[in-house]
Motif scaffolding. Structure first.
Motif, PDB file in Angstrom:
ATOM      1  N   MET A   1       0.836  -1.196   0.000  1.00 11.08           N
ATOM      2  CA  MET A   1       0.000   0.000   0.000  1.00 11.08           C
ATOM      3  C   MET A   1       0.876   1.253   0.000  1.00 11.08           C
ATOM      4  SD  MET A   1      -2.871   1.201   2.795  1.00 11.08           S
ATOM      5  CE  MET A   1      -3.890  -0.240   2.425  1.00 11.08           C
ATOM      6  N   LYS A   2       0.502   2.210  -0.837  1.00 14.13           N
ATOM      7  CA  LYS A   2       1.285   3.436  -0.928  1.00 14.13           C
ATOM      8  C   LYS A   2       1.065   4.332   0.294  1.00 14.13           C
ATOM      9  CE  LYS A   2       1.660   3.823  -5.961  1.00 14.13           C
ATOM     10  NZ  LYS A   2       1.547   4.731  -7.129  1.00 14.13           N
ATOM     11  N   THR A   3       2.099   5.107   0.615  1.00 18.90           N
ATOM     12  CA  THR A   3       2.023   6.080   1.697  1.00 18.90           C
ATOM     13  C   THR A   3       1.247   7.296   1.220  1.00 18.90           C
ATOM     14  OG1 THR A   3       4.111   5.348   2.664  1.00 18.90           O
ATOM     15  CG2 THR A   3       3.369   7.563   3.220  1.00 18.90           C
TER      16      THR A   3
ATOM     17  N   ASP B   1       4.268  16.837  -8.295  1.00 20.87           N
ATOM     18  CA  ASP B   1       4.851  16.070  -9.391  1.00 20.87           C
ATOM     19  C   ASP B   1       6.057  15.263  -8.916  1.00 20.87           C
ATOM     20  OD1 ASP B   1       5.143  15.485 -12.334  1.00 20.87           O
ATOM     21  OD2 ASP B   1       7.054  16.505 -11.996  1.00 20.87           O
ATOM     22  N   LEU B   2       6.888  15.897  -8.096  1.00 23.02           N
ATOM     23  CA  LEU B   2       8.087  15.238  -7.588  1.00 23.02           C
ATOM     24  C   LEU B   2       7.720  14.039  -6.724  1.00 23.02           C
ATOM     25  CD1 LEU B   2      11.208  15.697  -7.620  1.00 23.02           C
ATOM     26  CD2 LEU B   2      10.920  16.879  -5.438  1.00 23.02           C
ATOM     27  N   VAL B   3       6.737  14.212  -5.861  1.00 16.45           N
ATOM     28  CA  VAL B   3       6.332  13.133  -4.965  1.00 16.45           C
ATOM     29  C   VAL B   3       5.650  12.007  -5.722  1.00 16.45           C
ATOM     30  CG1 VAL B   3       4.848  12.536  -3.004  1.00 16.45           C
ATOM     31  CG2 VAL B   3       6.161  14.664  -2.964  1.00 16.45           C
ATOM     32  N   ASP B   4       4.793  12.364  -6.684  1.00 14.85           N
ATOM     33  CA  ASP B   4       4.036  11.353  -7.431  1.00 14.85           C
ATOM     34  C   ASP B   4       4.923  10.469  -8.301  1.00 14.85           C
ATOM     35  OD1 ASP B   4       1.372  11.282  -6.687  1.00 14.85           O
ATOM     36  OD2 ASP B   4       0.826  13.014  -7.927  1.00 14.85           O
TER      37      ASP B   4
ATOM     38  N   ARG C   1       6.445   4.838  -4.077  1.00 12.78           N
ATOM     39  CA  ARG C   1       6.109   4.582  -2.668  1.00 12.78           C
ATOM     40  C   ARG C   1       4.990   5.482  -2.175  1.00 12.78           C
ATOM     41  NH1 ARG C   1      11.711   5.701   0.167  1.00 12.78           N
ATOM     42  NH2 ARG C   1      11.527   7.490  -1.280  1.00 12.78           N
ATOM     43  N   PHE C   2       4.748   6.589  -2.898  1.00 18.51           N
ATOM     44  CA  PHE C   2       3.854   7.617  -2.375  1.00 18.51           C
ATOM     45  C   PHE C   2       2.663   7.893  -3.285  1.00 18.51           C
ATOM     46  CE2 PHE C   2       8.259   8.953  -1.105  1.00 18.51           C
ATOM     47  CZ  PHE C   2       8.165   8.481   0.202  1.00 18.51           C
ATOM     48  N   GLN C   3       1.598   8.390  -2.666  1.00 13.65           N
ATOM     49  CA  GLN C   3       0.422   8.837  -3.404  1.00 13.65           C
ATOM     50  C   GLN C   3      -0.044  10.162  -2.815  1.00 13.65           C
ATOM     51  OE1 GLN C   3      -3.035   6.367  -2.976  1.00 13.65           O
ATOM     52  NE2 GLN C   3      -4.249   7.541  -4.448  1.00 13.65           N
ATOM     53  N   VAL C   4      -0.085  11.208  -3.645  1.00  7.13           N
ATOM     54  CA  VAL C   4      -0.597  12.499  -3.201  1.00  7.13           C
ATOM     55  C   VAL C   4      -2.113  12.432  -3.237  1.00  7.13           C
ATOM     56  CG1 VAL C   4      -0.718  14.966  -3.670  1.00  7.13           C
ATOM     57  CG2 VAL C   4       1.433  13.743  -4.028  1.00  7.13           C
ATOM     58  N   VAL C   5      -2.744  12.497  -2.070  1.00 11.02           N
ATOM     59  CA  VAL C   5      -4.200  12.353  -1.993  1.00 11.02           C
ATOM     60  C   VAL C   5      -4.911  13.695  -1.858  1.00 11.02           C
ATOM     61  CG1 VAL C   5      -4.094  10.025  -1.051  1.00 11.02           C
ATOM     62  CG2 VAL C   5      -4.089  11.988   0.515  1.00 11.02           C
ATOM     63  N   GLY C   6      -4.143  14.776  -1.702  1.00 12.82           N
ATOM     64  CA  GLY C   6      -4.782  16.081  -1.596  1.00 12.82           C
ATOM     65  C   GLY C   6      -3.783  17.217  -1.637  1.00 12.82           C
ATOM     66  N   GLN C   7      -4.230  18.367  -2.166  1.00  9.90           N
ATOM     67  CA  GLN C   7      -3.392  19.558  -2.236  1.00  9.90           C
ATOM     68  C   GLN C   7      -4.191  20.757  -1.731  1.00  9.90           C
ATOM     69  OE1 GLN C   7      -1.376  20.092  -6.078  1.00  9.90           O
ATOM     70  NE2 GLN C   7      -1.822  17.960  -6.584  1.00  9.90           N
ATOM     71  N   ALA C   8      -3.567  21.563  -0.882  1.00  7.57           N
ATOM     72  CA  ALA C   8      -4.231  22.733  -0.309  1.00  7.57           C
ATOM     73  C   ALA C   8      -3.359  23.964  -0.465  1.00  7.57           C
ATOM     74  CB  ALA C   8      -4.542  22.492   1.165  1.00  7.57           C
ATOM     75  N   GLN C   9      -3.986  25.134  -0.411  1.00 11.17           N
ATOM     76  CA  GLN C   9      -3.252  26.389  -0.539  1.00 11.17           C
ATOM     77  C   GLN C   9      -3.351  27.267   0.705  1.00 11.17           C
ATOM     78  OE1 GLN C   9      -3.573  28.505  -4.290  1.00 11.17           O
ATOM     79  NE2 GLN C   9      -4.252  26.653  -5.349  1.00 11.17           N
ATOM     80  N   ASP C  10      -3.963  26.740   1.762  1.00  8.74           N
ATOM     81  CA  ASP C  10      -4.031  27.489   3.017  1.00  8.74           C
ATOM     82  C   ASP C  10      -4.220  26.503   4.167  1.00  8.74           C
ATOM     83  OD1 ASP C  10      -6.892  26.908   3.310  1.00  8.74           O
ATOM     84  OD2 ASP C  10      -7.227  28.460   1.808  1.00  8.74           O
TER      85      ASP C  10
ATOM     86  N   VAL D   1      -6.098  21.327   6.790  1.00  4.80           N
ATOM     87  CA  VAL D   1      -6.745  20.603   7.881  1.00  4.80           C
ATOM     88  C   VAL D   1      -7.945  19.813   7.377  1.00  4.80           C
ATOM     89  CG1 VAL D   1      -8.042  20.884  10.024  1.00  4.80           C
ATOM     90  CG2 VAL D   1      -5.918  22.156   9.675  1.00  4.80           C
ATOM     91  N   GLU D   2      -8.707  20.405   6.477  1.00  6.34           N
ATOM     92  CA  GLU D   2      -9.870  19.706   5.913  1.00  6.34           C
ATOM     93  C   GLU D   2      -9.439  18.430   5.185  1.00  6.34           C
ATOM     94  OE1 GLU D   2     -13.506  20.521   2.717  1.00  6.34           O
ATOM     95  OE2 GLU D   2     -12.375  22.206   3.556  1.00  6.34           O
ATOM     96  N   LEU D   3      -8.365  18.525   4.410  1.00  2.00           N
ATOM     97  CA  LEU D   3      -7.864  17.348   3.691  1.00  2.00           C
ATOM     98  C   LEU D   3      -7.308  16.297   4.653  1.00  2.00           C
ATOM     99  CD1 LEU D   3      -6.085  19.053   0.654  1.00  2.00           C
ATOM    100  CD2 LEU D   3      -8.151  17.641   0.581  1.00  2.00           C
ATOM    101  N   ALA D   4      -6.661  16.755   5.712  1.00  2.00           N
ATOM    102  CA  ALA D   4      -6.121  15.820   6.699  1.00  2.00           C
ATOM    103  C   ALA D   4      -7.248  15.058   7.386  1.00  2.00           C
ATOM    104  CB  ALA D   4      -5.273  16.571   7.718  1.00  2.00           C
ATOM    105  N   GLN D   5      -8.336  15.761   7.681  1.00  2.00           N
ATOM    106  CA  GLN D   5      -9.490  15.107   8.293  1.00  2.00           C
ATOM    107  C   GLN D   5     -10.145  14.122   7.336  1.00  2.00           C
ATOM    108  OE1 GLN D   5     -11.678  18.671   9.240  1.00  2.00           O
ATOM    109  NE2 GLN D   5     -10.915  18.739  11.348  1.00  2.00           N
ATOM    110  N   GLN D   6     -10.149  14.475   6.063  1.00  2.65           N
ATOM    111  CA  GLN D   6     -10.819  13.649   5.051  1.00  2.65           C
ATOM    112  C   GLN D   6     -10.033  12.392   4.709  1.00  2.65           C
ATOM    113  OE1 GLN D   6     -11.690  15.836   1.480  1.00  2.65           O
ATOM    114  NE2 GLN D   6     -12.228  14.011   0.294  1.00  2.65           N
ATOM    115  N   HIS D   7      -8.688  12.540   4.590  1.00  3.11           N
ATOM    116  CA  HIS D   7      -7.877  11.429   4.080  1.00  3.11           C
ATOM    117  C   HIS D   7      -7.045  10.707   5.139  1.00  3.11           C
ATOM    118  CE1 HIS D   7      -8.768  12.356  -0.114  1.00  3.11           C
ATOM    119  NE2 HIS D   7      -8.523  13.640   0.142  1.00  3.11           N
ATOM    120  N   GLY D   8      -6.820  11.326   6.296  1.00  2.46           N
ATOM    121  CA  GLY D   8      -5.960  10.698   7.292  1.00  2.46           C
ATOM    122  C   GLY D   8      -4.604  10.336   6.717  1.00  2.46           C
ATOM    123  N   PRO D   9      -3.876  11.302   6.154  1.00  4.42           N
ATOM    124  CA  PRO D   9      -2.606  10.985   5.480  1.00  4.42           C
ATOM    125  C   PRO D   9      -1.538  10.489   6.445  1.00  4.42           C
ATOM    126  CG  PRO D   9      -2.805  13.347   5.791  1.00  4.42           C
ATOM    127  CD  PRO D   9      -4.120  12.755   6.199  1.00  4.42           C
TER     128      PRO D   9
END
Length: 213
Positions: free
Chosen positions: A1-3, A20-23, A27-36, A41-49
């Motif tokens: 499973m990817k991180t 792009d660099l991470v993707d 080993r990794f999967q970018v599950v969300g991107q935020a600009q503030d 925090v909303e993405l962290a709550q949604q995805h539990g990264p």
């Protein structure tokens, strides 16, 4: 499973470059991107990264803020998520505060972003990442060890608080009923303790470290 990784930066071009660099790394999967901070925090709550990669300075609301306040918020509310900080800051005192607030690694934005690979590898191995471009581990205080800001006297603290708010040495002297020479001496002493050399560095330290709130 990817991180799973969530990324935050208020500059869209930087955000896209990091994603792009991470993707590219299997080993990794970018599950969300935020600009503030709020979006982060909303993405962290949604995805539990597993890992959050975030810019140190982003415009945000008073509840979460940015900088040290944001790091503390993230590590307190998402204890199973490791936080990797991207920053232009290199002041040893501020970097130390980042680690004390719970950051698992700090990477200089002005350096080679390929350094992210090494930082992420360290975090995957449950290690704290120390950048060769930033103060070495022995320069970062352990938990419970006083930071340079903690060594300020009450009078020095009040002087730099007022100076960082935009008041001149003369204004501060009048407000505190001290001589300008005394206030100047206290300001210089505080700057030495904080590792800042110019007025600009002093103000930046106060803002970046969240020293006054």
């Amino acid at each position: 499973m990817k991180t799973k990784i969530v990324i935050a930066d208020d500059h869209p071009i930087v955000l896209a470059g990091i994603a792009d660099l991470v993707d590219r790394d299997p080993r990794f999967q970018v599950v969300g991107q935020a600009q503030d901070p709020a979006g982060l925090v909303e993405l962290a709550q949604q995805h539990g990264p597993d890992i959050i990669i975030t810019d140190y300075s982003m415009p945000g609301d008073e509840r979460m803020g940015d900088g040290i306040k944001l790091i503390s918020y993230l590590t307190r509310n998402f204890p199973d998520t490791r936080v990797l900080i991207l920053t232009m800051v290199s002041n040893p005192s501020i970097v130390a505060e980042m680690y004390r607030a719970g950051a698992s690694g700090v990477v200089r934005k002005s350096g080679n972003l390929n350094e992210l690979d090494g930082a992420l590898t360290s975090l995957l191995a449950q290690r704290i990442y120390r950048s060769p471009e930033l103060p070495r581990e022995e320069m970062v205080p352990e938990a419970g060890e006083p930071t340079s800001a903690a060594t300020l006297s009450p009078r020095e603290f009040e002087v730099i608080r007022l100076f960082a708010s935009g008041q001149s040495v003369g204004d501060i002297a009048r407000a505190l009923n001290r001589s300008s020479k005394t206030v100047s001496t206290q300001k210089i002493s505080a700057m030495r303790k904080l590792g800042t050399r110019t007025d600009q560095e002093l103000v930046a330290f106060c803002l970046e470290s969240g020293l006054f709130g």
